[in-house]
Design an enzyme around this catalytic site. Sequence first.
Site, PDB file in Angstrom:
ATOM      1  N   ASP A  21      -3.584  -7.886  -7.468  1.00  0.00           N
ATOM      2  CA  ASP A  21      -3.235  -8.269  -6.098  1.00  0.00           C
ATOM      3  C   ASP A  21      -3.953  -9.562  -5.746  1.00  0.00           C
ATOM      4  OD1 ASP A  21      -2.395  -8.198  -3.466  1.00  0.00           O
ATOM      5  OD2 ASP A  21      -3.914  -6.740  -2.850  1.00  0.00           O
ATOM      6  N   ASP A  73     -14.367 -11.778 -12.090  1.00  0.00           N
ATOM      7  CA  ASP A  73     -12.991 -12.262 -12.034  1.00  0.00           C
ATOM      8  C   ASP A  73     -12.028 -11.135 -12.459  1.00  0.00           C
ATOM      9  OD1 ASP A  73     -11.187 -14.910 -12.226  1.00  0.00           O
ATOM     10  OD2 ASP A  73     -10.636 -13.496 -13.794  1.00  0.00           O
ATOM     11  N   GLY A  74     -10.995 -10.949 -11.662  1.00  0.00           N
ATOM     12  CA  GLY A  74     -10.063  -9.857 -11.913  1.00  0.00           C
ATOM     13  C   GLY A  74      -9.308  -9.998 -13.228  1.00  0.00           C
ATOM     14  N   HIS A  89      -8.326  -7.250  -7.880  1.00  0.00           N
ATOM     15  CA  HIS A  89      -8.664  -8.080  -6.718  1.00  0.00           C
ATOM     16  C   HIS A  89      -8.827  -7.104  -5.552  1.00  0.00           C
ATOM     17  CE1 HIS A  89      -6.677 -10.834  -9.484  1.00  0.00           C
ATOM     18  NE2 HIS A  89      -7.042 -11.875  -8.755  1.00  0.00           N
ATOM     19  N   HIS A  91       0.805  -1.220   0.000  1.00  0.00           N
ATOM     20  CA  HIS A  91       0.000   0.000   0.000  1.00  0.00           C
ATOM     21  C   HIS A  91       0.838   1.270   0.000  1.00  0.00           C
ATOM     22  CE1 HIS A  91      -3.524  -2.568   1.633  1.00  0.00           C
ATOM     23  NE2 HIS A  91      -3.512  -2.527   0.334  1.00  0.00           N
ATOM     24  N   SER A  96      -6.597  -1.104  -0.554  1.00  0.00           N
ATOM     25  CA  SER A  96      -6.118  -0.357  -1.727  1.00  0.00           C
ATOM     26  C   SER A  96      -7.194   0.555  -2.352  1.00  0.00           C
ATOM     27  CB  SER A  96      -5.540  -1.317  -2.768  1.00  0.00           C
ATOM     28  OG  SER A  96      -6.399  -2.411  -3.008  1.00  0.00           O
TER      29      SER A  96
END
Length: 280
Positions: A164, A143-144, A42, A19, A100
């Site tokens: 991530d 889904d990322g 994510h 981060h 994030s």
Amino acid sequence: MLAYRHLFHAGNFADVFKHTIVVQLAALIGRKDKPFVYLDTHAGLGRYDLAHAWAQKNSEFENGIARIYDRDDCPASVRPYLDAVRQYNPDEELRYYPGSPCLVYRLLRANDRMVLTELNRDDFAQLQNQFRAQRRVQVRNMDGYQALKAFLPPRERRGLILIDSSFDRANEFRRLAEAVVFAYKRFATGVYAVWYPLAEQPAVHGFEQIIVESGLRKVLKLELSIRPGDWQQSLRGSAMLVINPPFGLESTAAPLLHWLWKTLSVDAAGRYRIQWLVGE
Ligand SMILES: C[S@@+](CC[C@H](N)C(=O)[O-])C[C@H]1O[C@@H](n2cnc3c(N)ncnc32)[C@H](O)[C@@H]1O
């Protein structure tokens, strides 16, 4: 239902590492007038209650954010991150940890926007709730890796993409490498931040090798470990590949990582490192 829940790990040393860098990247990208999009593939919950039983189970945050929350001797590059965490704790005592999406949201300007994707339905619902009123934020339960196909290249032609993964499936390093190469082909000028755990050395090496051999340019590897190299009992460290790092990152990352390592390492074990995996 996915087994991984980030609330067990929120605010641990790997989150602090990831981060501080993501905040630094968003700040550097925001120095240019032109708008950018932030894509968090994510995205997690957005905000974590460290008093929750899951966060308390192993209290991983005690070895992470709790170690630096009250410190005032950090380098300038850590301060925006710490200020943001403190802002999420109006009573001053550390209780909430911003993930994030919340950290980057604070840095968006009027014409910047965010796209957040999260596969876990419950986490998605909480994330969506966090940003319900925010017009510049799009939250999707998907889904990322599909998100890279759906949202790249962005119309702004400027973007910060955080990938991530929770690494809770077999072959995740391979899936990640393929996704990064795919995304880069679609949007070669984007700034990518790709987090991964320093575990299973052959898998880590294989992942980095695919990236090196894929034709990507300008790949900076940042790493922070707080335990010795042969430590097996828990996560010993993590790394972040930054593709197309904005000007200024390399110089600010050095004091940032040095300070994090000094402050978070256990018995001065582990190390920090900044290394070009692929140059210009
Ligand atoms: C490490 S956590 C994310 C933390 C968040 N990026 C942050 O820094 O605050 C990983 C998240 O990815 C979610 N996830 C796992 N597999 C996914 C996938 N294929 N696509 C999107 N999200 C996924 C998990 O439910 C978890 O919330």
